[in-house]
Design a protein around this motif. Structure first.
Motif, PDB file in Angstrom:
ATOM      1  N   VAL A  62       0.834  -1.206   0.000  1.00  0.00           N
ATOM      2  CA  VAL A  62       0.000   0.000   0.000  1.00  0.00           C
ATOM      3  C   VAL A  62       0.866   1.253   0.000  1.00  0.00           C
ATOM      4  CG1 VAL A  62      -1.676   1.337   1.336  1.00  0.00           C
ATOM      5  CG2 VAL A  62      -1.937  -1.145   1.125  1.00  0.00           C
ATOM      6  N   ALA A  63       1.934   1.242   0.775  1.00  0.00           N
ATOM      7  CA  ALA A  63       2.802   2.416   0.876  1.00  0.00           C
ATOM      8  C   ALA A  63       3.415   2.767  -0.477  1.00  0.00           C
ATOM      9  CB  ALA A  63       3.906   2.162   1.901  1.00  0.00           C
ATOM     10  N   TYR A  64       3.948   1.776  -1.166  1.00  0.00           N
ATOM     11  CA  TYR A  64       4.569   2.050  -2.459  1.00  0.00           C
ATOM     12  C   TYR A  64       3.528   2.362  -3.533  1.00  0.00           C
ATOM     13  CZ  TYR A  64       9.391   1.095  -1.193  1.00  0.00           C
ATOM     14  OH  TYR A  64      10.650   1.181  -0.642  1.00  0.00           O
ATOM     15  N   ALA A  65       2.336   1.783  -3.422  1.00  0.00           N
ATOM     16  CA  ALA A  65       1.274   2.104  -4.382  1.00  0.00           C
ATOM     17  C   ALA A  65       0.851   3.565  -4.241  1.00  0.00           C
ATOM     18  CB  ALA A  65       0.074   1.180  -4.173  1.00  0.00           C
ATOM     19  N   VAL A  66       0.714   4.039  -3.010  1.00  0.00           N
ATOM     20  CA  VAL A  66       0.364   5.447  -2.780  1.00  0.00           C
ATOM     21  C   VAL A  66       1.493   6.354  -3.270  1.00  0.00           C
ATOM     22  CG1 VAL A  66      -0.084   7.191  -1.015  1.00  0.00           C
ATOM     23  CG2 VAL A  66      -1.170   4.938  -0.852  1.00  0.00           C
ATOM     24  N   ALA A  67       2.737   5.969  -2.998  1.00  0.00           N
ATOM     25  CA  ALA A  67       3.880   6.753  -3.476  1.00  0.00           C
ATOM     26  C   ALA A  67       3.897   6.810  -4.996  1.00  0.00           C
ATOM     27  CB  ALA A  67       5.182   6.154  -2.947  1.00  0.00           C
ATOM     28  N   ALA A  68       3.600   5.679  -5.635  1.00  0.00           N
ATOM     29  CA  ALA A  68       3.558   5.649  -7.098  1.00  0.00           C
ATOM     30  C   ALA A  68       2.470   6.571  -7.629  1.00  0.00           C
ATOM     31  CB  ALA A  68       3.323   4.220  -7.583  1.00  0.00           C
ATOM     32  N   ALA A  69       1.335   6.625  -6.942  1.00  0.00           N
ATOM     33  CA  ALA A  69       0.223   7.464  -7.387  1.00  0.00           C
ATOM     34  C   ALA A  69       0.580   8.948  -7.316  1.00  0.00           C
ATOM     35  CB  ALA A  69      -1.021   7.173  -6.551  1.00  0.00           C
ATOM     36  N   VAL A  70       1.114   9.395  -6.179  1.00  0.00           N
ATOM     37  CA  VAL A  70       1.430  10.822  -6.046  1.00  0.00           C
ATOM     38  C   VAL A  70       2.604  11.211  -6.945  1.00  0.00           C
ATOM     39  CG1 VAL A  70       0.480  10.967  -3.719  1.00  0.00           C
ATOM     40  CG2 VAL A  70       2.896  10.412  -4.014  1.00  0.00           C
TER      41      VAL A  70
END
Length: 239
Positions: free
Chosen positions: A131-139
């Motif tokens: 989840v952390a890296y997915a959110v980072a990828a999104a922003v």
């Protein structure tokens, strides 16, 4: 500030055969790598963070941003078809915001979702790493889209300039040179991932407040300059 017709034309251009091939190939490669690592090793948080940070966030996300950001407007400027768009009674700011929305949406879809899936494959979202890296990828996708959209409006060599930035500055200098890390979209996004993930699971060179502030400032500034450049193109054409 969102124009449906401009959005439809932009989607059609971005999801054409050649660009779609790149957009699908990079996430597919990430998933193949993740599956291979998982088959060959046990689930490990550090390995998962290495794959998601080293390939997904450092390489896949900026490259997809290059395809989406430059492809949203660059080809129209290169072949002169942007003249037909500018001749329509549509605000230039609306054109840029619509194209940014489309580019960012495509980038997030082809970056964040595969990153999330890869994280679950690698370690089942242990310590919230997926989840952390997915959110980072999104922003990061949103910021990259704005930066590369700007480059698409200011130079006919936008793809080359964007690749130099993405591969040399972000992936090379941003990974090994301490000073460059603090001026990297990747590190700004990692500050958010660090807050979401378990303690010690993700390392970032900048704090959360600074990282989010720089992401917002760069995205807004790049969008504003792109709109200003597009307005200048209109004036030049009228003259």
């Amino acid at each position: 500030m969102y124009h449906p017709t401009v959005a439809r034309l932009t989607y059609r251009g971005l999801l054409g055969r050649r660009r779609a091939l790149i957009l699908f190939a990079l996430p597919a490669l990430l998933l193949v790598i993740s599956a291979a690592v998982r088959l060959l090793t046990e689930a490990d948080d550090r390995t998962a963070a290495g794959v998601l940070g080293g390939f997904a966030l450092a390489t896949m996300v900026p490259l997809i941003g290059v395809v989406a950001g430059t492809g949203a407007i660059g080809p129209e400027i290169d072949d002169g078809s942007v003249v037909y768009l500018l001749a329509k009674p549509v605000k230039r700011t609306s054109i840029i915001l619509t194209k940014l929305t489309v580019a960012a949406g495509v980038s997030v879809a082809f970056s964040a979702l595969p990153t999330l899936i890869a994280g679950f494959v690698l370690n089942g979202n242990s310590q919230q790493i997926a989840v952390a890296y997915a959110v980072a990828a999104a922003v990061a996708s949103v910021a990259y889209s704005a930066i590369f959209l700007l480059l698409g409006t200011v130079t006919r060599h936008a793809v080359v300039a964007s690749l130099v930035y993405a591969l040399v500055w972000e992936s090379l200098f941003g990974s090994v040179i301490p000073g460059a890390r603090t001026l990297s979209v990747q590190q700004w996004a990692l500050s958010l991932a660090q807050r979401i993930a378990g303690e010690g699971a993700v390392d970032a060179e900048v704090g959360l407040t600074l990282g989010l502030t720089l992401l917002v400032v760069v995205t807004v500034a790049a969008t504003a300059f792109a709109a200003r450049k597009l307005r200048s193109l209109t004036l030049a054409g009228e003259e």
